[in-house]
Design an enzyme around this catalytic site. Structure first.
Site, PDB file in Angstrom:
ATOM      1  N   TYR A 137      30.997  57.483  49.745  1.00  0.00           N
ATOM      2  CA  TYR A 137      31.438  56.511  48.745  1.00  0.00           C
ATOM      3  C   TYR A 137      30.948  56.896  47.344  1.00  0.00           C
ATOM      4  O   TYR A 137      29.768  57.195  47.151  1.00  0.00           O
ATOM      5  CB  TYR A 137      30.964  55.092  49.093  1.00  0.00           C
ATOM      6  CG  TYR A 137      31.645  54.519  50.322  1.00  0.00           C
ATOM      7  CD1 TYR A 137      32.831  55.059  50.819  1.00  0.00           C
ATOM      8  CD2 TYR A 137      31.106  53.435  50.993  1.00  0.00           C
ATOM      9  CE1 TYR A 137      33.455  54.541  51.938  1.00  0.00           C
ATOM     10  CE2 TYR A 137      31.719  52.899  52.121  1.00  0.00           C
ATOM     11  CZ  TYR A 137      32.892  53.469  52.587  1.00  0.00           C
ATOM     12  OH  TYR A 137      33.497  52.960  53.701  1.00  0.00           O
ATOM     13  N   LEU A 152      41.451  42.341  51.999  1.00  0.00           N
ATOM     14  CA  LEU A 152      42.360  41.684  51.045  1.00  0.00           C
ATOM     15  C   LEU A 152      43.431  42.628  50.509  1.00  0.00           C
ATOM     16  O   LEU A 152      44.213  42.256  49.636  1.00  0.00           O
ATOM     17  CB  LEU A 152      41.557  41.094  49.869  1.00  0.00           C
ATOM     18  CG  LEU A 152      40.549  40.027  50.297  1.00  0.00           C
ATOM     19  CD1 LEU A 152      39.643  39.637  49.139  1.00  0.00           C
ATOM     20  CD2 LEU A 152      41.249  38.794  50.831  1.00  0.00           C
TER      21      LEU A 152
HETATM   22  N1  LIG Z   1      35.696  52.706  57.548  1.00  0.00           N
HETATM   23  C1  LIG Z   1      36.591  53.053  56.668  1.00  0.00           C
HETATM   24  O1  LIG Z   1      37.384  54.008  56.868  1.00  0.00           O
HETATM   25  C2  LIG Z   1      36.655  52.299  55.380  1.00  0.00           C
HETATM   26  C3  LIG Z   1      37.698  52.535  54.453  1.00  0.00           C
HETATM   27  C4  LIG Z   1      37.702  51.798  53.270  1.00  0.00           C
HETATM   28  C5  LIG Z   1      36.709  50.859  53.024  1.00  0.00           C
HETATM   29  N2  LIG Z   1      35.699  50.669  53.926  1.00  0.00           N
HETATM   30  C6  LIG Z   1      34.643  49.658  53.702  1.00  0.00           C
HETATM   31  O2  LIG Z   1      35.280  48.414  53.504  1.00  0.00           O
HETATM   32  C7  LIG Z   1      34.824  47.830  52.286  1.00  0.00           C
HETATM   33  C8  LIG Z   1      35.912  46.987  51.735  1.00  0.00           C
HETATM   34  O3  LIG Z   1      37.063  47.743  51.382  1.00  0.00           O
HETATM   35  P1  LIG Z   1      37.914  47.336  50.120  1.00  0.00           P
HETATM   36  O4  LIG Z   1      37.068  47.421  48.912  1.00  0.00           O
HETATM   37  O5  LIG Z   1      39.175  48.083  50.145  1.00  0.00           O
HETATM   38  O6  LIG Z   1      38.160  45.786  50.499  1.00  0.00           O
HETATM   39  P2  LIG Z   1      38.762  44.512  49.775  1.00  0.00           P
HETATM   40  O7  LIG Z   1      37.703  43.459  49.800  1.00  0.00           O
HETATM   41  O8  LIG Z   1      40.050  44.207  50.476  1.00  0.00           O
HETATM   42  O9  LIG Z   1      39.105  44.936  48.298  1.00  0.00           O
HETATM   43  C9  LIG Z   1      38.193  44.864  47.244  1.00  0.00           C
HETATM   44  C10 LIG Z   1      38.919  45.126  45.955  1.00  0.00           C
HETATM   45  O10 LIG Z   1      39.899  44.107  45.768  1.00  0.00           O
HETATM   46  C11 LIG Z   1      39.608  43.390  44.582  1.00  0.00           C
HETATM   47  N3  LIG Z   1      39.841  41.959  44.844  1.00  0.00           N
HETATM   48  C12 LIG Z   1      39.301  41.243  45.829  1.00  0.00           C
HETATM   49  N4  LIG Z   1      39.774  39.960  45.790  1.00  0.00           N
HETATM   50  C13 LIG Z   1      40.620  39.910  44.775  1.00  0.00           C
HETATM   51  C14 LIG Z   1      41.419  38.895  44.247  1.00  0.00           C
HETATM   52  N5  LIG Z   1      41.454  37.658  44.777  1.00  0.00           N
HETATM   53  N6  LIG Z   1      42.197  39.166  43.194  1.00  0.00           N
HETATM   54  C15 LIG Z   1      42.182  40.399  42.642  1.00  0.00           C
HETATM   55  N7  LIG Z   1      41.415  41.420  43.103  1.00  0.00           N
HETATM   56  C16 LIG Z   1      40.639  41.177  44.163  1.00  0.00           C
HETATM   57  C17 LIG Z   1      38.170  43.660  44.269  1.00  0.00           C
HETATM   58  O11 LIG Z   1      37.968  43.533  42.872  1.00  0.00           O
HETATM   59  P3  LIG Z   1      36.601  42.871  42.333  1.00  0.00           P
HETATM   60  O12 LIG Z   1      35.549  43.899  42.572  1.00  0.00           O
HETATM   61  O13 LIG Z   1      36.880  42.637  40.900  1.00  0.00           O
HETATM   62  O14 LIG Z   1      36.383  41.612  43.115  1.00  0.00           O
HETATM   63  C18 LIG Z   1      38.010  45.094  44.743  1.00  0.00           C
HETATM   64  O15 LIG Z   1      38.507  46.006  43.797  1.00  0.00           O
HETATM   65  C19 LIG Z   1      34.365  49.000  51.442  1.00  0.00           C
HETATM   66  O16 LIG Z   1      33.400  48.627  50.478  1.00  0.00           O
HETATM   67  C20 LIG Z   1      33.765  49.897  52.489  1.00  0.00           C
HETATM   68  O17 LIG Z   1      32.450  49.456  52.742  1.00  0.00           O
HETATM   69  C21 LIG Z   1      35.677  51.359  55.095  1.00  0.00           C
END
Ligand SMILES: NC(=O)c1ccc[n+]([C@@H]2O[C@H](COP(=O)([O-])OP(=O)(O)OC[C@H]3O[C@@H](n4cnc5c(N)ncnc54)[C@H](OP(=O)(O)O)[C@@H]3O)[C@@H](O)[C@H]2O)c1
Length: 309
Positions: free
Chosen positions: A52, A220
Site C-alpha cells: 500500500y 463502498l
Molecule cells: N485484499 C485486497 O486485495 C484489497 C484490495 C483493495 C483494498 N483492500 C483493503 O480494503 C480497504 C478498503 O478499500 P477501499 O479504500 O477501496 O474501500 P472503500 O471504503 O469502499 O472506499 C474508500 C474510498 O471511498 C471514499 N468514500 C467513502 N465513502 C464515501 C462517500 N460516502 N462519498 C464519497 N466518497 C466516499 C473514501 O474517501 P474519503 O477518504 O474522503 O472518505 C475513499 O477514497 C483498503 O484500505 C485496504 O485495506 C484490500
C-alpha cells in the site's frame, strides 16, 4: 459497534475493520485522528499490506511514524498485513514471506503482526513453502494468526495440504454493487442469467461452513476503478433512492446503510473501510449496529442491479 466471536479463537472482533491503503499522503495528525476515532468507536482490526502506498511499506511506515499505541490499545487492536504481491508477479516463496513480514514489522514499529494474509493467489504456490514460512513466523512470535485474500475454496484446500496453521480469514471484494459472492448463488444453474456464473467456486458457503471469516474490501466502491456508488445518482438512481429511504427509516445515513447491508449477512462478514475521514468511520460503526429487515436487504440487492428469480 457490532462485534462477534471470531471462529477458532474465542476473541470478539469488530464488524468494522479500518484499512490503511489510502493514507500515504496524509500528515501525522490526520492519521492519528483517524486511528483515535477508530479506537473510540470500537474498531479492533487495522488492515495493512506491504504494497500500500506505492513503494514497498509506504503506508505501513506512515502509520508507524504517526501512531504510537499504548500497551492497552495495542492489546485491543489486531494489526493485520498482507504479503505476496510484487511488481509484475506474485510470490509465496518462504524467503519472500518471511523477509517481507520482518520489513512490515519494522515499518509499522511493532513486535508482531496479529494476522498475516496471503494477498493474491500465486500460480506458482508451493504449499510446503508457505507452511514452512507460517510455522517459522509463528514460532518466532512475529505472526500470531494467518489467513488469505482473494482465494477460492480450492486454493485454500491446496494450501491446507501442507499448512497446519488455521486459516482464519479470506479478504475479498464485496459491496452491494460488486457482489458476485452473494449474487451467483441466488440464480444458481439459471442459464439465462450472467449473474449465475460462479466466479469464486462457492466461496461464501465454503467459508461459512468452515468458520473462515470473510472480510469485504472496497465496501463502498462499485468496482475497482469506477468509484463510490453512494451518491452516484447517474449510475445508481434506484439504489440511491433505496439507500436514502432506508436511511431515513433507521435515522441513519446512506453510507451507514451500505455498511449495514454487509454486516446484516449471517456469515459475520467484516467490512474493511478505506476512508481517510474520521466521520465516515463513525458512520460505518453506527451502520454496523443496524439490523436491516429482509425486505430492506433484498431491496438494496435488487436496486443495485441484481436479479432475483
Ligand atoms: N485484499 C485486497 O486485495 C484489497 C484490495 C483493495 C483494498 N483492500 C483493503 O480494503 C480497504 C478498503 O478499500 P477501499 O479504500 O477501496 O474501500 P472503500 O471504503 O469502499 O472506499 C474508500 C474510498 O471511498 C471514499 N468514500 C467513502 N465513502 C464515501 C462517500 N460516502 N462519498 C464519497 N466518497 C466516499 C473514501 O474517501 P474519503 O477518504 O474522503 O472518505 C475513499 O477514497 C483498503 O484500505 C485496504 O485495506 C484490500
Amino acid at each position: 459497534m457490532r462485534t462477534f466471536p471470531l471462529p477458532h479463537t474465542g476473541t470478539d472482533v469488530s464488524s468494522i475493520v479500518l484499512g490503511f491503503m489510502r493514507i500515504a499522503d496524509l500528515d501525522d495528525d490526520r492519521i492519528r485522528r483517524l486511528v483515535d476515532t477508530a479506537l473510540d468507536v470500537g474498531v479492533t482490526v487495522f488492515d495493512h499490506a506491504d504494497i500500500y502506498g506505492g513503494a514497498p511499506h509506504t503506508c505501513e511506515k506512515r502509520f508507524g511514524d504517526a501512531v504510537t499505541l499504548t500497551p492497552s490499545q495495542r492489546e485491543r487492536i489486531s494489526i493485520q498485513s498482507k504479503v505476496g504481491i510484487r511488481e509484475g508477479w506474485f510470490d509465496f516463496s518462504k524467503d519472500h514471506i518471511v523477509t517481507t513480514v520482518e520489513s512490515s514489522l519494522k515499518a509499522l514499529g511493532i513486535e508482531h503482526l496479529d494476522t498475516l494474509l496471503l494477498h493474491r493467489p500465486d500460480a506458482l504456490v508451493e504449499p510446503d513453502e508457505v507452511a514452512a514460512a507460517f510455522d517459522e513466523l509463528h514460532a518466532s512470535g512475529k505472526v500470531v494468526g494467518f489467513g488469505v485474500s482473494n482465494h477460492t475454496p480450492g486454493q485454500i484446500e491446496l494450501l491446507k495440504t501442507a499448512v497446519t496453521q488455521t486459516i482464519l480469514f479470506d479478504q475479498v471484494q464485496l459491496s452491494i454493487v460488486h457482489s458476485p459472492l452473494i449474487a451467483a448463488g441466488l440464480t444458481a444453474n439459471m442459464g439465462t442469467e450472467n449473474q449465475s456464473i460462479d466466479r469464486d467456486n462457492g466461496l461464501l458457503d465454503y467459508t461459512r461452513a468452515r468458520g473462515i471469516t470473510l472480510q469485504a474490501w472496497s465496501p463502498l466502491q462499485s468496482g475497482t476503478a469506477s468509484g463510490v456508488f453512494v451518491g452516484d445518482r447517474k449510475n445508481y438512481p434506484e439504489l440511491n433512492d433505496a439507500l436514502d429511504e432506508i436511511a431515513e427509516v433507521h435515522g441513519s445515513t446512506p453510507s451507514a446503510i451500505a455498511t449495514a447491508w454487509i454486516t446484516r449477512h449471517p456469515a459475520n462478514i467484516q467490512v474493511v473501510l478505506g476512508t481517510t475521514n474520521p466521520d465516515r468511520v463513525i458512520e460505518a460503526a453506527r451502520g454496523s449496529d443496524i439490523r436491516l429487515t429482509r425486505p430492506e436487504w433484498y431491496r438494496l440487492f435488487r436496486t443495485a442491479g441484481h436479479a432475483l428469480p
